[in-house]
Design an enzyme around this catalytic site. Structure first.
Site, short mmCIF file in Angstrom:
data_model
loop_
_atom_site.label_atom_id
_atom_site.label_comp_id
_atom_site.label_asym_id
_atom_site.label_seq_id
_atom_site.Cartn_x
_atom_site.Cartn_y
_atom_site.Cartn_z
CD GLU A 29 77.38 -47.14 -0.05
OE1 GLU A 29 77.38 -47.10 1.19
OE2 GLU A 29 77.45 -48.20 -0.71
CB CYS B 228 68.25 -49.91 7.00
SG CYS B 228 66.63 -49.39 7.56
CB CYS C 126 64.50 -52.07 7.77
SG CYS C 126 66.06 -52.39 8.58
CE LYS D 295 61.35 -56.14 7.69
NZ LYS D 295 62.45 -56.57 8.51
CE1 TYR E 254 68.04 -42.70 4.35
CE2 TYR E 254 70.29 -42.89 5.14
CZ TYR E 254 68.94 -43.12 5.30
OH TYR E 254 68.50 -43.76 6.43
N GLY F 183 67.22 -71.67 7.23
CA GLY F 183 67.50 -70.75 8.35
C GLY F 183 66.20 -70.20 8.91
N GLY F 184 66.08 -70.27 10.22
CA GLY F 184 64.84 -69.82 10.87
C GLY F 184 65.09 -68.68 11.84
CE1 TYR G 183 65.31 -59.29 14.67
CE2 TYR G 183 67.08 -60.80 15.23
CZ TYR G 183 66.30 -59.70 15.55
OH TYR G 183 66.50 -59.03 16.71
CD GLU H 245 61.75 -59.62 9.66
OE1 GLU H 245 61.60 -58.98 10.69
OE2 GLU H 245 62.52 -59.25 8.74
NE ARG I 233 72.68 -73.96 12.66
CZ ARG I 233 73.89 -73.50 12.50
NH1 ARG I 233 74.73 -74.11 11.70
NH2 ARG I 233 74.29 -72.42 13.14
CB THR J 230 68.41 -49.52 11.20
OG1 THR J 230 68.51 -50.47 10.17
CG2 THR J 230 68.57 -48.12 10.64
CB ALA K 104 59.44 -55.53 15.88
CG HIS L 35 37.58 -52.59 27.55
ND1 HIS L 35 38.07 -53.88 27.59
CD2 HIS L 35 36.25 -52.69 27.32
CE1 HIS L 35 37.07 -54.72 27.40
NE2 HIS L 35 35.95 -54.03 27.23
CD GLU M 199 41.30 -54.52 27.78
OE1 GLU M 199 40.84 -54.05 28.84
OE2 GLU M 199 40.61 -54.69 26.76
P1 NDP Z 1 70.10 -65.04 12.29
O1 NDP Z 1 71.39 -65.24 12.96
O2 NDP Z 1 68.98 -64.38 13.02
O3 NDP Z 1 69.54 -66.47 11.81
C1 NDP Z 1 70.31 -67.33 11.04
C2 NDP Z 1 69.58 -68.66 10.90
O4 NDP Z 1 70.32 -69.49 10.02
C3 NDP Z 1 69.45 -69.41 12.20
O5 NDP Z 1 68.26 -70.16 12.18
C4 NDP Z 1 70.69 -70.33 12.16
O6 NDP Z 1 70.55 -71.49 12.93
C5 NDP Z 1 70.71 -70.69 10.71
N1 NDP Z 1 72.02 -71.09 10.20
C6 NDP Z 1 73.20 -70.45 10.35
N2 NDP Z 1 74.18 -71.11 9.71
C7 NDP Z 1 73.59 -72.20 9.16
C8 NDP Z 1 74.08 -73.28 8.39
N3 NDP Z 1 75.36 -73.37 8.06
N4 NDP Z 1 73.20 -74.22 7.99
C9 NDP Z 1 71.89 -74.14 8.34
N5 NDP Z 1 71.37 -73.15 9.06
C10 NDP Z 1 72.22 -72.19 9.47
O7 NDP Z 1 70.45 -64.30 10.94
P2 NDP Z 1 69.54 -63.56 9.87
O8 NDP Z 1 70.29 -63.71 8.60
O9 NDP Z 1 68.13 -64.04 9.92
O10 NDP Z 1 69.56 -62.05 10.36
C11 NDP Z 1 70.81 -61.40 10.58
C12 NDP Z 1 70.65 -60.22 11.50
O11 NDP Z 1 69.97 -59.19 10.81
C13 NDP Z 1 69.81 -60.48 12.74
O12 NDP Z 1 70.56 -61.04 13.79
C14 NDP Z 1 69.30 -59.11 13.05
O13 NDP Z 1 70.24 -58.46 13.87
C15 NDP Z 1 69.22 -58.43 11.73
N6 NDP Z 1 67.83 -58.36 11.26
C16 NDP Z 1 66.89 -57.70 12.00
C17 NDP Z 1 65.59 -57.63 11.59
C18 NDP Z 1 64.58 -56.93 12.43
O14 NDP Z 1 64.96 -56.20 13.34
N7 NDP Z 1 63.29 -57.14 12.20
C19 NDP Z 1 65.15 -58.23 10.33
C20 NDP Z 1 66.20 -58.91 9.63
C21 NDP Z 1 67.48 -58.95 10.10
P3 NDP Z 1 70.96 -71.51 14.49
O15 NDP Z 1 69.88 -70.76 15.21
O16 NDP Z 1 70.98 -72.97 14.81
O17 NDP Z 1 72.30 -70.87 14.59
#
Ligand code: NDP
Length: 488
Positions: free
Chosen positions: A36, A44, A49, A52, A100, A176-177, A179, A183, A200, A347, A377, A471, A476
């Site tokens: 490592e 994680c 995780c 966060k 770990y 970016g919208g 996960y 969060e 986007r 994870t 989640a 309840h 429920e």
């Molecule tokens: P995601 O793929 O979930 O989201 C990426 C976001 O960025 C989307 O809204 C995407 O838009 C946007 N995007 C990508 N490229 C561009 C760009 N060039 N310009 C503007 N917007 C862009 O990735 P995350 O980084 O949020 O998470 C990665 C992974 O990590 C997840 O898929 C998940 O597997 C894991 N994760 C899990 C969690 C949990 O279990 N609670 C928590 C955090 C991460 P569009 O939708 O249009 O592609």
């Protein structure tokens, strides 16, 4: 006696790699090593995780104080001390890293605290110049956040950087919208940061159930997150340099590196997040200034410079290691698990892939990884728990009944908050099997873990309904929704 130094050499000390190493050594008596280059625990535990979720807890208290007042408590909101929280957070992460390391030591796994790459099908090259041979090599190197190809993108931070901030910004733009974006938007909003999000697509959380996405977006907006859908960032610069007209349109280029190359440097721009207000131009022409910009624009597998293609391991379009259902690459001695394979990047999935690998290779029991019906989640506020098909996916597949209840839960309704939750089941018309469940509610992560058992077991709507309600609870509704809300 084996011709190799080890039976197994694992590269990467995250959750998947550590589990595979210690089970192979501890339960099957294999001679195992693990390398490592960073901290043990991986994404994680160290920068994902765990920290966060602790931030999710931290950010929930302001609202709780507010609600407690409505329940008769003479209690006043205080201020959040980022430094105090971060100190405790770091202590906890140090403790977990120690756990770990201890798990590996107790299983007699040799550890190498340095980068390792693949030299040939059975040889690992260590950063100190030495090599080790192994009958099997397991890649568990995970992934890393990536910045989009936008001029001066190196000025923005990525999720790894959040936990190291000296202080919280007053305002932040999250690009970016998905996960991570959603969060952190909720976390930072809860900690008092003014949060703007550029997403986007037309709606946040692409790929999840549309109705759930809508409710989460509405809840986030009501809580104060300024979400702009159909918007992305086209240009950014330090406000001071933009005003003075001195910033080159891509200062990375001025430094002799492209935005893509700075990602290769593991996003470690020393100035990111510390250099003062940032001017941003959006795709709709709007120009705004934020204290900080966070790119939550996806993650990429850590395969760069690993020597993989040189030994014949094929990489996919996103540079992920291509593996079969047993996590075996095209080179029979080399396997890969977790985010580096870009299958389901969670994870618990990496851990299961690691266990299945050990069963297959050391247990003499070929075990494919089951990636079907994985509950998960998103730790937004309210949380989102999901398992199985979305309404949209199910309707494409077969005729379905949708049972959906959206309502104000007792606790927050009493506190006169206009917060809504949602409980939703997708049911096959033909077989009556519950194909999907989507919950938007406080603690939805806890709830979906339990519903996940029933959905994974293939239970029908009638079997759900045969279970007596608890309840008064929010959940429920999952056993009391008598008639479908709609069919699709
Ligand atoms: P995601 O793929 O979930 O989201 C990426 C976001 O960025 C989307 O809204 C995407 O838009 C946007 N995007 C990508 N490229 C561009 C760009 N060039 N310009 C503007 N917007 C862009 O990735 P995350 O980084 O949020 O998470 C990665 C992974 O990590 C997840 O898929 C998940 O597997 C894991 N994760 C899990 C969690 C949990 O279990 N609670 C928590 C955090 C991460 P569009 O939708 O249009 O592609």
């Amino acid at each position: 006696m084996s011709d190799f130094d080890y039976d197994l050499f694992v590269i990467g000390g995250g959750s998947g790699g550590v589990r595979a190493a210690r089970v192979a050594a501890g339960e099957y008596g294999a001679k195992v090593a693990l390398a490592e280059e960073d901290r043990y625990g991986g994404t994680c535990v160290i920068r994902g995780c765990v920290p966060k979720k602790l931030m999710v807890f931290a950010s929930g208290y302001a609202e709780l104080v507010n609600e407690a007042q409505c329940f008769g408590w003479d209690i006043k909101p205080g201020t959040f001390d980022w430094h105090a929280f971060k100190t405790r957070l770091n202590t906890e992460l140090d403790r977990l890293e120690g756990v770990y390391r201890k798990l590996l030591a107790n299983s007699d796994v040799d550890t190498y605290d340095q980068r390792a790459t693949i030299k040939d099908a059975h040889t690992v090259q260590l950063a100190n110049g030495e090599t080790r041979t192994a009958k099997h090599i397991l890649l568990a190197t995970g992934g890393r956040p990536v910045r989009p190809d936008v001029p001066n993108a190196q000025l923005g931070i990525v999720s790894d950087d959040i936990f190291h901030l000296e202080s919280l910004p007053k305002s932040i733009l999250i690009v970016g919208g998905g996960y991570i974006g959603c969060e952190f938007a909720c976390i930072l909003n809860g900690l008092g940061v003014e949060v703007t999000m550029y997403n986007r697509a037309a709606q946040i959380l692409r790929g999840f159930d549309d109705e759930a996405r809508g409710l989460i977006a509405e809840s986030m907006t009501n809580a104060g997150v300024d979400i702009h859908c159909g918007t992305s960032i086209v240009e950014m610069a330090l406000e001071s340099e933009h005003e003075a007209g001195t910033m080159p349109s891509n200062s990375d280029a001025a430094m002799g590196a492209t935005a893509e190359q700075s990602n290769e440097l593991n996003n470690c721009d020393a100035r990111a997040g510390t250099q003062g207000p940032i001017w941003v131009k959006a795709s709709n022409g709007a120009e705004k200034v934020f204290d900080m910009v966070l790119f939550a624009t996806g993650r990429a597998p850590n395969t760069d410079g690993m020597g993989l293609e040189e030994v014949g391991v094929s990489l996919g379009r996103r540079q992920e290691v291509e593996v079969d259902e047993y996590s075996q690459s095209g080179v029979p001695s080399i396997y890969a698990i977790g985010d580096v394979t870009d299958r389901v990047n969670l994870t618990p999935v990496a851990i299961r892939e690691g266990m299945a690998f050990v069963q297959t290779v050391f247990g003499g029991n070929p075990t494919p990884v089951d990636h079907d019906l994985i509950p998960s989640a998103v730790f937004t506020q309210p949380e989102f728990g999901t398992v199985g098909l979305t309404e949209e996916q199910a309707a494409e597949q077969e005729p379905v009944e949708i049972y959906s209840a959206s309502f104000r839960p007792m606790q927050t309704a009493f506190a006169e908050k206009n917060k809504r939750v949602m409980m939703k089941l997708i049911v096959s018309k033909e077989t009556r099997v519950v194909l999907g469940c989507h919950i938007v509610a406080p603690n939805a992560g806890e709830l979906i873990q339990l519903v996940g058992i029933a959905v994974k077991a293939g239970l029908t709507k009638e079997q759900f309904d045969a279970t007596c309600a608890v309840h008064p609870t929010m959940s429920e509704e999952l056993v009391t929704m008598r008639s479908p809300t709609r069919t699709a």
